[in-house]
Design a protein around this motif. Structure first.
Motif: not given
Length: 461
Positions: A422-438
């Motif tokens: 579960t995400l508890k730090a400001d790092i994430q890879v492997g997302l679809k284009c635009g998913q993180g920005e949204q």
């Protein structure tokens, strides 16, 4: 959490802009004011240290009873060490060499020298200037040093009390899971492949959401699981940002089918995160893997010293199984007895290599701990639980959201592996284009709230 809640809006663009100019992204660091790393070093780590000081002080009478005046003197010495450490952190003092003489001391001091070599001649590694992953690990190692250099308190776990409380406060959820597992065990031999797949998906998600119970994120405050997670799995489906469960099923089911024609071992390794409720969810999953014959042996990897408040040590692992075994509830006791038997039969094995409490990212395992890398290569599938393991897998760098997981692993690939986090730090890879920005636009805290998760797989390259 308010200060951290706006970090994405204020600083993410700046950090990403800098990172894009580099061939390898920069490390997350408290030097970016307003970032979650900054919030952690400025506020959360001092809070944890304050709780450590309070715990040692409140245990004074127990130290006196067990060790006499020697215990009181040791308590004073440990408190002085922790107070000094907290002051160093508050005032951004240079990081110091370790002064104990443990098997990992030289490796830690070499790492500090390496950090120094990356800086200009007049600069020194310090709490707010050095990589966040390093300084956070360094704080926990200094806490351990403070205990080790205060005999006879050398084996005292400053986090044991809060870990145990978290376990007991999650009793109803644990009972629900143990009951579900034992009811499933009664019919497991008659379950068809599709239903077996559904049960695997379900218990894997239970293990994922068990990772919410992280005492380092809550700075030691109650973060237990109050109700059964089984009832909420459907509602949480949309919160799994990357779900590679099908890939895991392919690996495990293929191994099971291969074993039907020949006698062979199918090994799953679980690199553990938190004790308490999360550990129980991991043990539930491991039990199911054996009972369903998706695996023939499970290797657990925990920490060799108290770490990140709630991380699992060998003592926590054994204590949890014995607590279940001695429980008044029928199915809790049954689970505890079965798990104790698994250990005795060595179809479950526990390892606590010192590498897991070093500051190195995992792409350095083959270089720093070749024996551990060789051991991991024996696995058919490695499950890495939790946020810290994800940070070490990806180097704790500010990657673009769409960078492939396999690329961020930086050639660390002893076996097929999966991060369950579960995400508890400001790092994430492997997302679809635009998913993180949204997500950033609609929910600025999505990377640190623990409300989102990933089951992220990478095949052996």
């Amino acid at each position: 959490m308010r200060e951290a809640s706006v970090f994405t809006v204020l600083t993410a663009a700046l950090v990403i802009s800098w990172a894009r100019k580099m061939s390898v992204p920069c490390s997350l660091s408290a030097r970016f004011k307003g970032s979650f790393a900054y919030f952690t070093v400025k506020d959360r780590l001092p809070q944890i240290l304050t709780k450590v000081i309070d715990t040692v002080h409140r245990t004074k009478s127990a130290f006196l009873e067990e060790y006499g005046e020697e215990g009181i003197e040791a308590e004073k010495k440990a408190l002085a060490a922790f107070s000094k450490l907290r002051n160093e952190l508050h005032t951004d003092k240079p990081l110091l060499l370790l002064m104990d003489n443990l098997p990992d001391t030289e490796l830690w001091n070499q790492y500090l020298e390496h950090q120094q070599s990356l800086l200009s001649e007049n600069d020194q590694p310090s709490w707010f200037k050095s990589p966040w992953l390093y300084v956070e690990c360094y704080m926990y190692r200094r806490i351990h040093e403070g205990i080790v250099l205060s005999p006879p308190l050398c084996s005292f776990d400053v986090f044991k009390e809060v870990k145990n409380e978290s376990f007991f406060q999650s009793q109803q959820a644990i009972i629900a899971l143990c009951t579900y597992l034992q009811e499933l065990a009664k019919k497991i031999k008659d379950v068809g492949e599709e239903q077996l797949k559904e049960e695997f998906f379900k218990l894997l998600q239970v293990s994922l959401w068990g990772n919410k119970c992280d005492l380092s994120i809550s700075a030691g405050q109650d973060n237990s699981q109050k109700s059964s997670p089984l009832a909420s799995l459907t509602d949480l489906q949309s919160c799994i940002l990357v779900n590679d469960t099908d890939h895991l099923w392919t690996v495990l089911s293929h191994g099971m089918k291969m074993r039907s024609s020949q006698a062979s071992v199918s090994r799953v390794d679980i690199v553990l995160d938190n004790a308490g409720f999360e550990l129980v969810t991991d043990l539930i999953l491991a039990d199911f893997l054996l009972a369903s014959k998706l695996a023939t042996e499970i290797h657990f990897h925990g920490k060799s010293i108290p770490w990140y408040v709630s991380d699992t040590t060998k003592s926590d692992f054994q204590w949890t199984i014995q607590q279940l075994r001695a429980a008044n509830h029928r199915w809790m006791s049954k689970c505890g007895s079965n798990w104790d038997s698994n250990l005795k039969k060595e179809v479950w094995l526990y390892h606590d290599h010192l590498f897991w409490t070093l500051p190195h990212e995992f792409c350095k395992v083959a270089q720093v701990a070749p024996d551990l890398y060789t051991e991991l290569q024996k696995s058919d599938l490695i499950l890495f639980k939790g946020d810290l393991n994800y940070r070490k897998l990806t180097g704790d760098r500010k990657w673009d959201f769409t960078v492939p997981f396999s690329q961020a692993l930086n050639r660390f690939h002893p076996a097929p592996l999966c991060s369950i986090r579960t995400l508890k730090a400001d790092i994430q890879v492997g997302l679809k284009c635009g998913q993180g920005e949204q997500l950033t636009s609609s929910e600025p805290t999505w990377m640190i709230s623990g409300q989102y998760g990933v089951i992220q797989f990478s095949a052996l390259i």
